[in-house]
Design a protein around this motif. Structure first.
Motif, short mmCIF file in Angstrom:
data_model
loop_
_atom_site.label_atom_id
_atom_site.label_comp_id
_atom_site.label_asym_id
_atom_site.label_seq_id
_atom_site.Cartn_x
_atom_site.Cartn_y
_atom_site.Cartn_z
N ARG A 60 42.24 41.28 43.77
CA ARG A 60 41.17 40.32 43.51
C ARG A 60 40.81 39.56 44.78
NH1 ARG A 60 41.10 38.28 38.26
NH2 ARG A 60 39.61 36.71 39.04
N LEU A 61 41.81 39.21 45.57
CA LEU A 61 41.55 38.50 46.83
C LEU A 61 40.82 39.42 47.81
CD1 LEU A 61 44.94 36.60 47.30
CD2 LEU A 61 42.74 35.64 46.58
N MET A 62 41.21 40.69 47.82
CA MET A 62 40.53 41.66 48.69
C MET A 62 39.05 41.76 48.31
SD MET A 62 43.50 44.58 48.53
CE MET A 62 42.39 45.88 49.09
N GLU A 63 38.78 41.82 47.03
CA GLU A 63 37.40 41.93 46.55
C GLU A 63 36.62 40.65 46.83
OE1 GLU A 63 35.01 42.63 42.31
OE2 GLU A 63 37.20 42.84 42.41
N GLU A 64 37.27 39.52 46.57
CA GLU A 64 36.58 38.23 46.73
C GLU A 64 36.16 37.98 48.17
OE1 GLU A 64 36.35 33.70 45.51
OE2 GLU A 64 37.36 35.19 44.28
N PHE A 65 37.03 38.35 49.12
CA PHE A 65 36.76 38.03 50.52
C PHE A 65 36.33 39.24 51.34
CE2 PHE A 65 40.05 34.85 49.21
CZ PHE A 65 39.19 33.76 49.18
N GLY A 66 36.29 40.41 50.71
CA GLY A 66 35.83 41.59 51.40
C GLY A 66 36.70 41.99 52.57
N VAL A 67 38.01 41.97 52.37
CA VAL A 67 38.95 42.29 53.45
C VAL A 67 39.96 43.32 52.96
CG1 VAL A 67 38.73 40.03 54.57
CG2 VAL A 67 40.47 40.37 52.78
N ALA A 68 40.71 43.87 53.92
CA ALA A 68 41.71 44.88 53.59
C ALA A 68 42.99 44.23 53.08
CB ALA A 68 42.02 45.73 54.83
N ARG A 69 43.84 45.04 52.43
CA ARG A 69 45.09 44.53 51.87
C ARG A 69 45.97 43.90 52.94
NH1 ARG A 69 47.71 45.58 47.12
NH2 ARG A 69 46.22 47.25 46.65
N ASN A 70 46.06 44.56 54.11
CA ASN A 70 46.91 44.02 55.18
C ASN A 70 46.46 42.63 55.62
OD1 ASN A 70 48.59 46.22 55.22
ND2 ASN A 70 47.57 47.22 56.95
N SER A 71 45.14 42.41 55.63
CA SER A 71 44.62 41.10 56.03
C SER A 71 45.02 40.03 55.01
CB SER A 71 43.09 41.16 56.15
OG SER A 71 42.71 42.04 57.18
N VAL A 72 44.94 40.40 53.72
CA VAL A 72 45.35 39.46 52.67
C VAL A 72 46.83 39.13 52.80
CG1 VAL A 72 45.70 39.18 50.19
CG2 VAL A 72 43.54 40.10 51.05
N ARG A 73 47.64 40.15 53.00
CA ARG A 73 49.08 39.92 53.09
C ARG A 73 49.44 39.08 54.31
NH1 ARG A 73 51.69 45.79 51.17
NH2 ARG A 73 51.12 45.53 48.96
N GLU A 74 48.76 39.31 55.42
CA GLU A 74 49.01 38.51 56.62
C GLU A 74 48.65 37.05 56.39
OE1 GLU A 74 47.39 38.17 61.24
OE2 GLU A 74 47.01 39.99 60.09
N ALA A 75 47.51 36.82 55.72
CA ALA A 75 47.09 35.44 55.43
C ALA A 75 48.08 34.75 54.49
CB ALA A 75 45.69 35.44 54.82
#
Length: 221
Positions: free
Chosen positions: A33-48
């Motif tokens: 859901r975070l990937m979809e909401e912010f238009g980013v890859a899974r690795n970017s979400v996990r890093e954040a």
């Protein structure tokens, strides 16, 4: 550019928490859901999320999800400790800066708690326990915590605890205390009496004298 985009994603997740009025312990949306909401890859979400976890803003529970954290000031302790120790090798300015900020904070907080009879009694009990070297450190810490609690500012109270912990871990740079237990008692008794007298000027002078010995040790170091 990568650093900027990473920070933007961190800020966006914090804004999401605020926008949805999530409280400590509430679950965050899952990674997809975070990937979809912010238009980013899974690795970017996990890093954040790892960055936010280090700050105490989120709590990652493996197998369960990510939840809003308490965002305690304790998360800043390693950074402040490193900064203080690194500068202490040269001129002890890190400790001096820490002491100055702590004095400014505690002077203002102490001026806010005048006229509180229940507080005076609790502070008096702390002063009594300072006579015994075995209980003096804990009583000293509790004395300052009580003032922070009575002032009603949770952030300031967390800062008092943070400064206390960091100072204790860096105190070896300036050697052992030079005063006797009765000196510790006298300094805190003076603060107590200034609070009882509701005298802002006396409070400022008493708090300043409370830190005089540490200042002298830093200057001698």
């Amino acid at each position: 550019m990568r650093t900027t985009r990473s920070q933007e994603l961190v800020d966006s997740i914090v804004e999401l928490i605020d926008r949805r009025q999530l409280r400590p312990g509430d679950p965050l949306p899952p990674e997809p859901r975070l990937m979809e909401e912010f238009g980013v890859a899974r690795n970017s979400v996990r890093e954040a999320l790892r960055t936010l976890q280090a700050l105490g803003i989120v709590e990652i529970r493996h197998g369960y999800g990510t939840f809003v954290g308490e965002a305690s000031m304790a998360a800043l302790s390693p950074s402040l400790l490193f900064r203080t120790r690194a500068r202490s090798r040269d001129d002890l300015r890190g400790l001096s800066d820490l002491l100055e900020v702590r004095q400014i904070l505690e002077t203002e907080l102490t001026r806010r708690v005048v006229g509180d009879g229940k507080l005076l009694s609790a502070l008096g009990e702390c002063v009594d326990r300072m006579v015994d070297p075995a209980t003096a450190p804990a009583a000293d810490r509790r004395f300052h915590e009580l003032i922070g609690e009575a002032a009603g500012n949770e952030l300031a109270l967390e800062l008092i605890r943070l400064f206390w912990d960091v100072y204790r871990q860096t105190e070896s740079h300036v050697g052992a205390p030079t005063s006797q237990p009765e000196g510790l008692v006298a300094k805190h008794q003076e603060i107590l009496e200034a609070i009882a007298a509701a005298d802002p000027r006396a409070i400022g002078e008493a708090v300043s004298r409370h830190f005089d010995e540490i200042r002298q040790r830093i200057a001698a170091g």
